[in-house]
Design an enzyme around this catalytic site. Structure first.
Site, PDB file in Angstrom:
ATOM      1  N   HIS A 277      22.575  29.753  49.348  1.00 15.52           N
ATOM      2  CA  HIS A 277      22.235  31.110  48.886  1.00 15.52           C
ATOM      3  C   HIS A 277      20.819  31.144  48.294  1.00 15.52           C
ATOM      4  CE1 HIS A 277      26.733  32.290  48.059  1.00 15.52           C
ATOM      5  NE2 HIS A 277      26.360  32.681  49.262  1.00 15.52           N
TER       6      HIS A 277
ATOM      7  N   GLU B  74      18.582  39.820  51.306  1.00 13.09           N
ATOM      8  CA  GLU B  74      18.173  38.557  51.927  1.00 13.09           C
ATOM      9  C   GLU B  74      17.298  38.797  53.157  1.00 13.09           C
ATOM     10  OE1 GLU B  74      22.412  37.539  51.279  1.00 13.09           O
ATOM     11  OE2 GLU B  74      21.716  35.473  51.367  1.00 13.09           O
TER      12      GLU B  74
ATOM     13  N   ARG C 113      17.370  33.121  59.685  1.00 16.46           N
ATOM     14  CA  ARG C 113      18.082  32.459  58.606  1.00 16.46           C
ATOM     15  C   ARG C 113      18.662  31.159  59.159  1.00 16.46           C
ATOM     16  NH1 ARG C 113      24.053  33.274  56.512  1.00 16.46           N
ATOM     17  NH2 ARG C 113      23.896  31.975  54.659  1.00 16.46           N
TER      18      ARG C 113
ATOM     19  N   ASN D  17      20.040  36.791  61.808  1.00 18.68           N
ATOM     20  CA  ASN D  17      21.003  35.946  61.096  1.00 18.68           C
ATOM     21  C   ASN D  17      22.128  35.664  62.076  1.00 18.68           C
ATOM     22  OD1 ASN D  17      22.902  34.778  59.464  1.00 18.68           O
ATOM     23  ND2 ASN D  17      22.817  36.333  57.856  1.00 18.68           N
TER      24      ASN D  17
ATOM     25  N   ARG E 277      37.436  30.072  49.320  1.00 20.52           N
ATOM     26  CA  ARG E 277      37.129  28.663  48.998  1.00 20.52           C
ATOM     27  C   ARG E 277      37.536  28.330  47.570  1.00 20.52           C
ATOM     28  NH1 ARG E 277      30.996  29.259  50.714  1.00 20.52           N
ATOM     29  NH2 ARG E 277      31.493  30.761  52.330  1.00 20.52           N
TER      30      ARG E 277
END
Ligand code: ADP
Length: 417
Positions: free
Chosen positions: A199, A403, A110, A8, A260
């Site tokens: 996601h 993940e 990823r 990743n 965010r």
């Protein structure tokens, strides 16, 4: 043993994990960060952390060893991703497990943005690299960083398939009504402006794990998955297919997140540009990096917000209330989109660890058959667990996401074909 390496990669760091897919256990993991810190104007050193997991020491077919995971941290110059991969290889050679005995059969990467082009894990050919690079237009911060990891990893592991697993792929089943923004269709089409969703790897992993846990076929279930980490999104999943999701063209839309804003009237930005003279870059920075819990309460970490509420901090209180208000709005919207739900799952840092958020999000949904058991909800646990009452018609779960494991599974599924 079937080792798969998962990468990743970010712009100045990358994480890695070596898994044995026969047992789906982690053999080693690590983080290489501050890449480039020693170059140019930077003066610092890079940092490499390598952990050998107990599973790496288990004898084949033997019982799990009683040793614990061992971590070593090194500081050294790491000018670029290629140097970072050499540091990773050196750590495997010195601390184990040996990559000769545990040579990866495939490497999974990823990749954040697959646009409307990639809807499944894809073996990375030179053409796929060009496509990922071209999609940097849509994800300027992420795709170039993912690609730097791919290029470096291909040098380090030249003889095995490298597979891209896209964050957007799971949401390629969104119907046009869910992914289309109501703007001039020609403008939207020529600039590929639509909702993509993110996601996806986590939403897929969690919804599949939830179906196994409740012992019902995935294709019969209406599910809502709340992935609440620093970034946060919620997805409505009908029969295993994503049919609506809160993130949109970028990961900025939707829920209130660590830094965010999530949803905001775009006209507020026109106003700030015209009246406050803010540039596009300043607005980007404001909404992506200085908003959310950080903007409202001064910290992007929900634990700090909860501690603030305990101290009587009114900004922390409001931040929490806004956070929950948005979660409820999406819960209601997705119940309406799906016509009710069979399973609702919470995952990621906040979703797995904050009972207060789970309870508050679902508190008003008794009318839809959702009943949380306060004791089950408050219990700390490691694995997948149920937090609804036995009489609740909706099963509510906490599902730890993984993940890396999902990327490794998908990588192996295409590397083997
Ligand atoms: P990322 O999106 O960076 O992968 P994570 O899924 O690791 O994030 O979630 C990180 C967030 O989880 C932290 O910022 C923090 O707000 C939240 N978190 C972690 N542990 C707890 C806890 N015990 N209680 C409340 N929030 C927590």
């Amino acid at each position: 043993m079937t080792p798969v390496l998962v990468i990743n990669s970010g712009s100045s760091s990358f994480k890695y994990q070596l898994l044995d897919m026969d047992t789906e256990s982690t053999l080693a993991s690590g983080l290489v960060e501050r890449i480039g810190a020693s170059t140019g104007s930077g003066t610092g050193l890079g940092i490499a952390r390598h952990t050998v997991h107990a599973a790496a020491l288990a004898a084949p077919d033997g019982p799990a060893p009683t040793v614990v995971d061992a971590t070593r941290t090194r500081e050294l110059p790491i000018p670029d991703h290629t140097a970072g991969f050499q540091v990773m290889l050196d750590a495997f050679a010195s601390d184990g497990p040996s990559l000769e005995d545990h040579a990866p059969v495939a490497v999974g990467h990823r990749v954040v943005h697959g646009g409307a082009r990639f809807f499944e894990p894809t073996v990375i050919t030179p053409l796929v690299e060009i496509n990922i690079d071209e999609l940097s237009v849509l994800a300027p911060l992420h795709n170039p960083a993912n690609l730097a990891g791919i290029v470096a990893a291909k040098q380090a592991f030249p003889g095995v398939p490298h597979v891209a697993v896209f964050d957007t792929a799971f949401h390629q089943t969104l119907p046009p009504a869910a992914y289309t923004y109501a703007i001039d269709r020609e403008v939207a089409a020529s600039h590929r402006v639509r909702r993509y969703g993110f996601h996806g790897t986590s939403h897929k992993f969690v919804s599949e794990a939830a179906a196994v846990f409740v012992g019902r076929p995935l294709d019969e279930l209406r599910q809502i998955v709340f992935h609440l980490g620093n970034g946060a999104s919620v997805t409505a999943i009908d029969g295993g297919r994503s049919v609506d999701t809160s993130m949109g063209f970028t990961p900025l839309e939707g829920l209130v997140m660590g830094t965010r804003s999530g949803d905001i009237d775009p006209a507020a930005l026109f106003h700030l540009a015209r009246r406050a003279g803010m540039s596009i870059d300043q607005l980007d920075d404001l909404l992506n990096k200085r908003s959310g819990l950080l903007g409202l309460a001064g910290s992007n970490d929900l634990r700090d917000v909860l501690a603030g509420i305990d101290r009587g901090d009114e900004h922390a209180r409001l931040a929490f209330d806004v956070y929950i208000h948005r979660l409820r709005a999406y819960a209601g919207a997705y119940l309406a989109q799906l016509g009710g739900a069979d399973v609702i799952s919470f995952t990621a840092g906040v979703g797995e660890n904050a009972p207060l958020v789970r309870a508050a999000t679902l508190q008003t949904l008794g009318f839809a058959g959702v009943e949380i058991d306060p004791e089950r909800n408050a219990e700390r646990g490691r694995g997948i667990r149920i937090i609804s009452t036995d009489s609740s018609s909706v099963t509510v779960l906490v599902v730890p996401t993984d993940e890396e494991l999902e990327i490794a599974r998908q990588t192996l599924s295409v590397a083997r074909t």
